[in-house]
Design an enzyme around this catalytic site. Structure first.
Site, short mmCIF file in Angstrom:
data_model
loop_
_atom_site.label_atom_id
_atom_site.label_comp_id
_atom_site.label_asym_id
_atom_site.label_seq_id
_atom_site.Cartn_x
_atom_site.Cartn_y
_atom_site.Cartn_z
CE LYS A 1 30.15 43.99 18.70
NZ LYS A 1 30.00 42.67 18.93
CB SER B 1 33.65 41.75 18.10
OG SER B 1 32.43 41.35 18.48
CB SER C 1 31.71 39.29 20.98
OG SER C 1 32.67 38.87 20.05
#
Length: 473
Positions: free
Chosen positions: A82, A158, A182
């Site tokens: 990420k 996220s 997330s």
């Protein structure tokens, strides 16, 4: 064969490497072919480096050919990380126009370092909303990431870039971060397994803008792959002050023991989520999943913690809004103009919170954590829905018509960021529109291996399906 490698679980892929029936180079080429095929529709990557990936794959291939020289059980497996995780030599933009595109990018976070040491093949960095501020994945910098089950729906967030990529084979493994859900939100929306480990079992550095709410963990297409990842990334690092320096647990030990005899609580709404806000398809799918655990020999008790009138949503909002306010104070007015208006609004809310409100929220968090510890002392595990709904339209900041400044639409996930205990999500069905539904499996502190074991037992009778898009190559 090459196309199949991209969708193959990591644990099966490495068996082929060992038998010389496939190679890391072939697996990496397969993953990159899927990037070419699907990333234009999904927008899952903020950075790709195919040349570097192929160099890593060739180095891994040499190790496998030597026999016994591999660096880990996931040596040579294509992986994504990420955007929020520092990665040496690759940009970490935090999804923000306000960050410097030129870096310098000279430091590996502990997870990135462990994965390099393990010989994995890093394909690139996946998209995130700005500073991971919301449970969907879009930003001014990179645009919106779509759901592989249906273009036009959000991938969640996220860590939505990582789940969108993983679901269609643009990488066999993925890393996400989790400050209020997330990892679990996008895994629930995209039909993957995801684990938020006990806080600091997977070390974080630098400390997230969300402080001790933040966790980092695996997002995978099988539970065994997540356990294999934990054996690599869940190792102490002195840069995380909350970690246990002697933590060397083997997450595959006892992995296949099943759930027979376990005492498992089931809570349809955790005692504070309004039942009318839980989609009926979600509620029914979770109920059916709970029945599966009963058929597997677990003792199921419908029960819920008594939070004594405290609402975890309000407690977490106070934490994250005040954290965001502090973060944005470090940016100039000109930089803030570049930022997501929702993030700026959340910071304004946080700046208006007084000292008493913030300190009260800290004390309430401790109370909720103690309540959950006592509740989990009665049970081996707790089952809940992961999300009250399935994936909604892209470019919406939140479900239920919210603006994202109130994170309360993720109630089942955020509760366990407050308490710091392990929580995983596994697909348990589809809604009326064919979108994935997630079951959340929660354990007591440091019982991550038990959470994985229970998820694996469920997966053996309810395998995780791939989205139709994954077969369109």
């Amino acid at each position: 064969m090459t196309a199949d490698l991209a969708m193959m679980p990591a644990h099966e892929l490495v068996k082929l490497f060992k038998a010389r029936k496939a190679s890391p180079v072939e697996a990496t080429k397969a993953a990159l072919a899927r990037v070419d095929a699907f990333n234009g529709q999904l927008n899952a990557f903020q950075h790709l480096d195919p040349d570097s990936a192929m160099r890593q794959a060739r180095a891994s291939e040499k190790r496998w050919k030597k026999g016994g020289k591999r660096l880990s059980d996931i040596d040579g497996v294509p992986i994504t990380i990420k955007d929020m995780v520092l990665t040496k030599g690759m940009p970490t933009r935090m999804g923000s126009l306000a960050t410097d595109a030129d870096g310098p990018f000279t430091v590996d976070a502990p997870v990135a370092q462990r994965l390099r040491e393990a010989g994995t093949v890093l394909l690139g960095k996946t998209t995130s909303p700005e500073y991971g501020w919301k449970g969907v994945t879009d930003s001014k910098l990179f645009g919106a990431t779509h759901n592989p089950w249906k273009i036009g729906r959000t991938s969640g967030g996220s860590s939505g870039g990582g789940t969108a990529a993983e679901a269609v084979g643009m990488g066999n493994l993925a890393i996400g971060t989790d400050g209020a859900g997330s990892v679990r939100i996008p895994c629930s929306f995209c039909g993957l397994f995801g684990l938020k480990p006990t806080q600091a079992r997977v070390p974080l550095f630098p400390m997230s803008a969300q402080g001790t709410l933040s966790h980092i963990g695996p997002m995978t297409r099988t539970v065994r792959d997540a356990a294999m990842m934990m054996n690599v990334i869940a190792r102490p690092d002195p840069r995380d002050p909350y970690g246990r320096p002697d933590d060397a647990e083997d997450y595959l030990k006892g992995f296949d023991k099943g759930v027979k005899g376990l005492r498992i609580a089931y809570s349809p709404n955790l005692g504070f989520v309004e039942r009318e806000k839980i989609d009926r398809d979600v509620a029914l799918a979770v109920e059916q999943a709970v029945k599966v655990f009963k058929t597997l020999g677990a003792k199921i008790v419908e029960d819920q913690p008594d939070f004594m009138g405290l609402d975890p949503r309000k407690i977490l909002n106070a934490h994250w809004q005040s954290n965001v306010a502090l973060l944005l104070k470090s940016f100039s007015a000109e930089k803030r103009e570049l930022m997501d208006p929702g993030l700026v609004k959340a910071a304004e809310y946080g700046a208006q919170l007084g000292q008493e409100a913030v300190v009260t929220a800290i004390h309430q968090r401790q109370t909720v954590s103690a309540i959950m510890n006592q509740f989990m002392a009665k049970y081996d595990l707790l089952l809940t829905p992961t999300m009250p709904m399935t994936a909604f339209a892209v470019n919406e900041n939140a479900a239920w018509g919210g603006d994202g400044v109130d994170i309360g639409w993720t109630p089942f996930t955020l509760a366990f960021n407050l308490t710091r205990q392990p929580a995983a999500t596994i697909p348990c069905g589809l809604d009326r529109d064919g979108m994935p539904i997630g079951l959340q499996i929660v354990g007591g502190h440091a019982r991550d291996a038990l959470v994985l074991r229970a998820a694996a037992a469920y997966e053996r009778v309810r395998p995780i399906p791939a989205p139709p898009m994954a077969h369109q190559i």
